[in-house]
Scaffold this motif. Sequence first.
Motif, short mmCIF file in Angstrom:
data_model
loop_
_atom_site.label_atom_id
_atom_site.label_comp_id
_atom_site.label_asym_id
_atom_site.label_seq_id
_atom_site.Cartn_x
_atom_site.Cartn_y
_atom_site.Cartn_z
N THR A 85 0.83 -1.21 0.00
CA THR A 85 0.00 0.00 0.00
C THR A 85 0.86 1.26 0.00
OG1 THR A 85 -1.79 -1.12 1.19
CG2 THR A 85 -1.77 1.28 1.27
N MET A 86 1.89 1.28 0.86
CA MET A 86 2.76 2.45 0.95
C MET A 86 3.49 2.70 -0.36
SD MET A 86 4.26 2.20 4.85
CE MET A 86 4.79 0.48 4.74
N LEU A 87 4.01 1.64 -0.97
CA LEU A 87 4.71 1.80 -2.24
C LEU A 87 3.76 2.20 -3.36
CD1 LEU A 87 7.12 -1.28 -2.05
CD2 LEU A 87 7.71 1.13 -1.72
N ARG A 88 2.55 1.66 -3.33
CA ARG A 88 1.57 2.00 -4.37
C ARG A 88 1.18 3.47 -4.29
NH1 ARG A 88 -3.42 3.00 -3.97
NH2 ARG A 88 -3.63 2.06 -1.89
N VAL A 89 0.94 3.97 -3.06
CA VAL A 89 0.58 5.38 -2.90
C VAL A 89 1.72 6.28 -3.37
CG1 VAL A 89 0.04 7.17 -1.21
CG2 VAL A 89 -1.06 4.93 -1.05
N ALA A 90 2.95 5.93 -2.99
CA ALA A 90 4.11 6.72 -3.44
C ALA A 90 4.22 6.70 -4.96
CB ALA A 90 5.39 6.17 -2.80
N ASP A 91 3.94 5.56 -5.56
CA ASP A 91 4.00 5.46 -7.02
C ASP A 91 2.89 6.30 -7.66
OD1 ASP A 91 5.22 4.09 -9.39
OD2 ASP A 91 3.18 3.36 -9.63
N ASP A 92 1.69 6.24 -7.09
CA ASP A 92 0.56 7.00 -7.64
C ASP A 92 0.84 8.49 -7.66
OD1 ASP A 92 -0.91 4.73 -8.10
OD2 ASP A 92 -2.12 4.89 -6.27
N HIS A 93 1.53 8.97 -6.61
CA HIS A 93 1.78 10.42 -6.49
C HIS A 93 3.20 10.80 -6.90
CE1 HIS A 93 -2.11 11.19 -4.64
NE2 HIS A 93 -1.92 10.13 -3.88
N GLN A 94 3.90 9.86 -7.52
CA GLN A 94 5.25 10.11 -8.05
C GLN A 94 6.19 10.67 -6.97
OE1 GLN A 94 4.21 12.63 -11.44
NE2 GLN A 94 4.37 10.86 -12.80
N VAL A 95 6.17 10.04 -5.82
CA VAL A 95 7.03 10.43 -4.71
C VAL A 95 8.24 9.50 -4.67
CG1 VAL A 95 7.21 10.72 -2.20
CG2 VAL A 95 5.08 11.29 -3.38
N ALA A 96 9.43 10.08 -4.69
CA ALA A 96 10.65 9.28 -4.64
C ALA A 96 10.74 8.56 -3.30
CB ALA A 96 11.87 10.17 -4.84
N ARG A 97 11.24 7.33 -3.31
CA ARG A 97 11.31 6.57 -2.07
C ARG A 97 12.57 5.72 -2.00
NH1 ARG A 97 7.99 6.02 -6.55
NH2 ARG A 97 7.21 3.91 -6.89
N LEU A 98 12.99 5.49 -0.75
CA LEU A 98 14.04 4.54 -0.40
C LEU A 98 13.42 3.49 0.50
CD1 LEU A 98 16.85 7.01 0.78
CD2 LEU A 98 16.62 6.04 -1.50
N CYS A 99 14.01 2.30 0.52
CA CYS A 99 13.61 1.28 1.49
C CYS A 99 14.79 0.99 2.40
CB CYS A 99 13.17 -0.01 0.79
SG CYS A 99 11.46 0.03 0.21
N LEU A 100 14.53 0.96 3.70
CA LEU A 100 15.54 0.63 4.69
C LEU A 100 15.15 -0.69 5.34
CD1 LEU A 100 18.10 1.53 6.29
CD2 LEU A 100 16.52 2.55 7.95
#
Length: 249
Positions: free
Chosen positions: A92-107
Amino acid sequence: MGTKAIDPQSIRNVTIIGDAEETARVVHRLRRCFGDTENTVHWSMDGIEHTIRVTELSSDALIADLERSIRVADGVIVVVNAAAHATPRLETMLRVADDHQVARLCLVGGLDQPTADFDRCVRTIADARGAVPLALQVPVGAGVGFDVVDLVSLPALERAATETLGSRRQLAERWYRVLRATLTEHRADSLTVGDLHTRIRRRTRNGDIVPILCATPLARDDIAPLLDAVVRYLPSPLYVCQPEHALDY
């Protein structure tokens, strides 16, 4: 005396999202290392001081709150526990970031636990639609004595890496070949460390990849690789073209 002006290019507004215990651990390490009482870290890299503003949010929050927090963030750090058998909110978190074109890192944390499975974390991220997971660091060894190998600098540290890794070098090389293949644009590409950083930054900000980092054991308190990645790969407010983002510097 006047207030020192902050270059907006040096600002990173980051939201850390994940299990409440995991995100609190990351923020606690930041505060313990830098003594900051507020969620702001001043970090120098390549002779430039950067201001990293951190917001913490539990993945157990309401979906609407998660979506809003991710949508207004300049960049997101998704904290994943490698020892957890299920991460229901990760997709869900990755999908929302993808929908809104928000850059992300995973730790990826929890790597010192007996049930830790780094490969499973990468597969879980890959199964979520959107950006391709790209490991920039990998764990070697198991339990509390595990170590973290930085793949981007692996060729430059070839001799030292050979002595340190021993028989585990093949594992690191396998992940490094994946990294090179993902970032290679032409067959004849000869990529320096600087080239790798540039391509990782561009593709992260475009939403094409999700860089994956490893949290070191708590006893080390080595938070520098995470802060370097935030500065190098996540965007400043000037780069983010969304009306919700306000420059409150």
